[in-house]
Design a protein around this motif. Structure first.
Motif, PDB file in Angstrom:
ATOM      1  N   UNK A  13       0.825  -1.208   0.000  1.00  0.00           N
ATOM      2  CA  UNK A  13       0.000   0.000   0.000  1.00  0.00           C
ATOM      3  C   UNK A  13       0.859   1.258   0.000  1.00  0.00           C
ATOM      4  N   UNK A  14       1.936   1.238   0.726  1.00  0.00           N
ATOM      5  CA  UNK A  14       2.842   2.393   0.742  1.00  0.00           C
ATOM      6  C   UNK A  14       3.460   2.619  -0.638  1.00  0.00           C
ATOM      7  N   UNK A  23       5.138  13.653  -4.834  1.00  0.00           N
ATOM      8  CA  UNK A  23       5.713  14.653  -3.944  1.00  0.00           C
ATOM      9  C   UNK A  23       6.049  14.077  -2.571  1.00  0.00           C
ATOM     10  N   UNK A  24       5.391  12.980  -2.198  1.00  0.00           N
ATOM     11  CA  UNK A  24       5.658  12.330  -0.908  1.00  0.00           C
ATOM     12  C   UNK A  24       6.248  10.941  -1.080  1.00  0.00           C
ATOM     13  N   UNK A  25       6.703  10.634  -2.277  1.00  0.00           N
ATOM     14  CA  UNK A  25       7.141   9.262  -2.559  1.00  0.00           C
ATOM     15  C   UNK A  25       8.325   8.830  -1.704  1.00  0.00           C
ATOM     16  N   UNK A  30      10.074   4.940   2.127  1.00  0.00           N
ATOM     17  CA  UNK A  30      10.774   4.627   3.380  1.00  0.00           C
ATOM     18  C   UNK A  30       9.863   3.821   4.304  1.00  0.00           C
ATOM     19  N   UNK A  31       8.593   4.177   4.340  1.00  0.00           N
ATOM     20  CA  UNK A  31       7.641   3.418   5.157  1.00  0.00           C
ATOM     21  C   UNK A  31       7.478   2.001   4.618  1.00  0.00           C
ATOM     22  N   UNK A  32       7.466   1.866   3.292  1.00  0.00           N
ATOM     23  CA  UNK A  32       7.362   0.532   2.685  1.00  0.00           C
ATOM     24  C   UNK A  32       8.557  -0.321   3.094  1.00  0.00           C
TER      25      UNK A  32
END
Length: 61
Positions: A13-14, A23-25, A30-32
């Motif tokens: 999902x991340x 813009x927030x990739x 990093x969360x993924x």
């Protein structure tokens, strides 16, 4: 194993969100990576538990 699947789903999902929000990739990727790390740790723990409870341990119980 269900925990590993859930953690990998969160990572997926991340990554999908990162594709939709360039813009927030960097933050989403990093969360993924974090979720994948947790999944790998959970899988390792699951496999270690499986090796410590072998057929010889069950026969003694």
């Amino acid at each position: 194993m269900e925990t590993v699947q859930r953690l990998r789903a969160m990572a997926s999902l991340c990554r999908q969100s990162a594709a939709l929000h360039p813009d927030r990739s960097w933050k989403l990727l990093a969360k993924a990576e974090y979720w994948e790390h947790l999944a790998a740790a959970a899988l390792s723990t699951h496999l270690e538990d499986g090796f410590t409870t072998g057929p010889h341990d069950l026969a003694a119980a």
